[in-house]
Enzyme design. Structure first.
Site, PDB file in Angstrom:
ATOM      1  N   LYS A 214     -29.502 -11.323  -4.285  1.00 59.80           N
ATOM      2  CA  LYS A 214     -28.375 -11.865  -3.520  1.00 59.80           C
ATOM      3  C   LYS A 214     -28.711 -11.934  -2.032  1.00 59.80           C
ATOM      4  CE  LYS A 214     -24.284 -10.621  -4.834  1.00 59.80           C
ATOM      5  NZ  LYS A 214     -23.035  -9.858  -5.067  1.00 59.80           N
ATOM      6  N   GLU A 220     -37.656  -3.909  -3.987  1.00 60.13           N
ATOM      7  CA  GLU A 220     -38.445  -4.068  -5.208  1.00 60.13           C
ATOM      8  C   GLU A 220     -38.648  -5.550  -5.543  1.00 60.13           C
ATOM      9  OE1 GLU A 220     -35.971  -0.249  -5.677  1.00 60.13           O
ATOM     10  OE2 GLU A 220     -35.685  -2.279  -4.885  1.00 60.13           O
ATOM     11  N   GLY A 275     -23.478  -7.145  -9.100  1.00 59.17           N
ATOM     12  CA  GLY A 275     -24.728  -7.362  -9.828  1.00 59.17           C
ATOM     13  C   GLY A 275     -24.640  -7.055 -11.302  1.00 59.17           C
ATOM     14  N   ARG A 276     -24.002  -5.946 -11.649  1.00 57.60           N
ATOM     15  CA  ARG A 276     -23.946  -5.555 -13.063  1.00 57.60           C
ATOM     16  C   ARG A 276     -22.934  -6.385 -13.848  1.00 57.60           C
ATOM     17  NH1 ARG A 276     -22.039  -1.828  -9.665  1.00 57.60           N
ATOM     18  NH2 ARG A 276     -19.919  -0.975  -9.861  1.00 57.60           N
ATOM     19  N   GLU A 361     -22.981   3.085 -13.338  1.00 50.54           N
ATOM     20  CA  GLU A 361     -22.876   2.648 -11.944  1.00 50.54           C
ATOM     21  C   GLU A 361     -21.421   2.341 -11.601  1.00 50.54           C
ATOM     22  OE1 GLU A 361     -26.214   0.481  -9.730  1.00 50.54           O
ATOM     23  OE2 GLU A 361     -24.772  -1.133 -10.092  1.00 50.54           O
ATOM     24  N   HIS A 392     -34.194   8.634 -37.014  1.00 52.55           N
ATOM     25  CA  HIS A 392     -35.406   9.445 -37.145  1.00 52.55           C
ATOM     26  C   HIS A 392     -35.840  10.010 -35.796  1.00 52.55           C
ATOM     27  CE1 HIS A 392     -36.214   8.290 -41.368  1.00 52.55           C
ATOM     28  NE2 HIS A 392     -35.512   7.227 -41.022  1.00 52.55           N
ATOM     29  N   LYS A 512     -32.541   4.905  -1.429  1.00 54.22           N
ATOM     30  CA  LYS A 512     -33.214   3.724  -0.887  1.00 54.22           C
ATOM     31  C   LYS A 512     -33.492   3.889   0.603  1.00 54.22           C
ATOM     32  CE  LYS A 512     -31.327  -0.202  -2.116  1.00 54.22           C
ATOM     33  NZ  LYS A 512     -30.271  -1.177  -2.485  1.00 54.22           N
TER      34      LYS A 512
END
Length: 549
Positions: A214, A220, A275-276, A361, A392, A512
């Site tokens: 954005k 990153e 974002g999410r 979040e 399992h 961050k």
């Protein structure tokens, strides 16, 4: 601030509705699901809801009709209906950032109207959607070609958080519907291995990078995008090649242009869609490139169907509300701290990871909307694996461990890949696991099998462990949209009752900021003056020492 977002009095745990639930919980503590089912032979049919393409069986939770009535009364007392209306009408319910929360506008039909600060946002949304579709058709038809004239055969999405988890989950979930003449990859981690492995076997001449940020400043994402640029130019040399092999999803036109991407190939996003909550925006461009615009539109229709159900259905017949309130009951009154999400569908293998961001979040908050410390648990930990793999792995702890772990089982009645008996065996396991968790195995049952006395304690299953089962006919793009929206609104329901802001994420900022301070200390050729704590200082020194070696 509107009435819809004001804190109600008294405080949550002191409210009559909360106190009533606490008292009710005490009366249920000694009851086992075995007894609840024995007392009500129709319980499995009564405590189920069919809505919006799903069959939701919540009968294997430690709840009664009275529990549900009290939970709904709690939601009413905390203004859930007003919060829902405020969200859909564009009020700025993200209080700490003073933003509206309008991810539902991303899937609104073109003839709808969603007003924000006096402007209808729906035309903007559909303009971007149509731009995405036109671009997708150019890629698929071979009209858009790389710098050397070769068609695009590889799409690499570069993003992180909501700019990665949503698209990669949707791609994996809809892989059955994807174009098999295209390779779609995702890069998110700043670890160079992620980039190296994603690009190792790709031809730069045939590769398109979709950079999702954005702000176009995310550390990153920009680090990986610059590495992608260098990787491309290492082969194609000419800087003009960047414009043919990169597009951006961003709001920062200046940053995009400086990178070398033509701003005509920038797809807009908005600050009112977090974002999410953005996988159905231009952040989903890589998904559309993988599955085509028709399937993407079908996914949007699924989102929209669940939105309308959530917005209009009475709470006692409202799928996201019931799911959210039951999760709150398990968390706040039964003391469960985690939720296992168990999709019995291999295509949903990334769905639990996607839900981790969506749920934790959103609701991992320690203060109310007005900054007062909470005195109750908020967001539980979400985790899981597709069945039958998890059986399992960690089901041992769920069945016989000391922790109470509610489970969401997700299954489909028709397979996408019919292979001999596989799907019947898969679904038999789903039904068996929820049954075993609920009813367990008593001492008398174990002894009746001839089990030696010394072994009996080890083979007991306490049961009384809650679960939901969510069934749909088939995993389609529309079903995926409904499923994601279901969890979005369930998270919203819980946050509204807890009176927290489910739409900010200040908790990601401190680490961050400290990383930005630490980067030059790791890269400096001179020994830096370190002003951290003794542990961090020692770790940095050890890293620098071993790095040089």
């Amino acid at each position: 601030m509107s009435d819809a977002v004001q804190t109600h009095s008294p405080t949550l745990t002191q409210s009559p509705a909360w106190q009533a639930l606490q008292a009710h919980c005490q009366t249920l503590r000694g009851q086992h699901l075995r007894q609840l089912f024995a007392d009500d032979p129709k319980r499995g049919e009564r405590l189920a809801l069919e809505a919006c393409g799903f069959y939701f069986d919540y009968s294997k939770n430690r709840v009664t009709a009275q529990t549900l009535a009290l939970l709904i009364a709690l939601a009413d007392s905390r203004g859930l209906r007003e919060r829902i209306d405020a969200m859909f009408s564009g009020q700025k319910i993200n209080a700490t950032e003073q933003r509206a929360v309008l991810h539902t506008a991303l899937r609104a039909p073109s003839d709808a109207s969603v007003m924000l600060d006096g402007e209808d946002v729906v035309p903007q949304v559909h303009a971007v959607l149509e731009k995405m579709e036109a671009f997708t058709r150019r890629i698929h038809d071979g009209q858009w070609r790389g710098y050397t004239g070769e068609p695009i055969r590889n799409v690499v999405n570069i993003g992180i958080g909501g700019s990665d988890l949503g698209p990669v989950m949707a791609f994996e979930a809809l892989r059955h519907y994807s174009r098999r003449d295209m390779t779609v990859r995702f890069i998110s981690n700043i670890d160079g291995t992620d980039f190296a492995e994603a690009t190792r076997d790709l031809k730069p001449e045939q590769t398109l990078f979709v950079v999702c940020s954005k702000s176009f400043k995310t550390l990153e994402t920009l680090t990986n995008a610059r590495s992608a640029r260098a990787w491309l130019l290492n082969k194609l040399v000419d800087e003009r090649a960047v414009a043919k092999h990169f597009v951006a999803v961003s709001t920062n036109a200046k940053g995009v242009a400086e990178f070398g991407i033509d701003t005509d190939h920038m797809f807009a996003m908005w600050d009112w869609a977090g974002g999410r909550y953005s996988m159905d925006s231009a952040i989903g461009l890589s998904t559309m490139l993988a599955v085509g615009d028709e399937h993407f539109r079908a996914m949007l229709a699924g989102f929209r169907a669940m939105d309308e159900h959530f917005r209009t259905a009475p709470f006692e017949r409202n799928l996201p509300v019931l799911m959210g309130l039951i999760a709150l009951w398990n968390n706040n009154f039964l003391g469960a701290e985690t939720v296992a999400v168990l999709p019995y569908e291999q295509y949903l293998k990334r769905f639990p990871a996607y839900l981790q961001q969506l749920t934790m979040e959103s609701n991992g908050k320690h203060v109310t909307l007005h900054g007062a410390p909470v005195d109750y648990q908020t967001g539980p930990i979400y985790w899981g694996e597709p069945g039958t793999n998890g059986q399992h792995s960690f089901y041992q702890l769920i069945h016989q461990g000391t922790r109470l772990i509610p489970c969401d089982f997700i299954g489909f009645c028709q397979p996408l890949n019919a292979l001999a008996r596989h799907h019947d065996l898969l679904m038999a396991n789903l039904f068996a696991q929820s049954e075993a968790l609920a009813f367990g195995k008593t001492q008398a049952e174990v002894e009746a099998e001839g089990t030696p006395d010394w072994l009996v304690p080890h083979r007991l299953f306490e049961g009384n462990r809650p679960s939901n089962t969510l069934l749909a006919e088939r995993l389609t793009p529309e079903t995926l949209g409904r499923l994601v929206a279901l969890y979005e609104h369930s998270v919203f329901t819980q946050g509204a009752v807890w009176q927290i802001d489910s739409f900010d994420q200040w908790g990601v900022e401190l680490g961050k900021a400290l990383a930005e301070r630490t980067i030059p200390e790791l890269e400096s050729p001179q020994e830096p003056m370190l002003r951290h704590d003794s542990s961090t200082n020692a770790l940095i020194r050890r890293y620098r020492q071993l790095k040089r070696r």
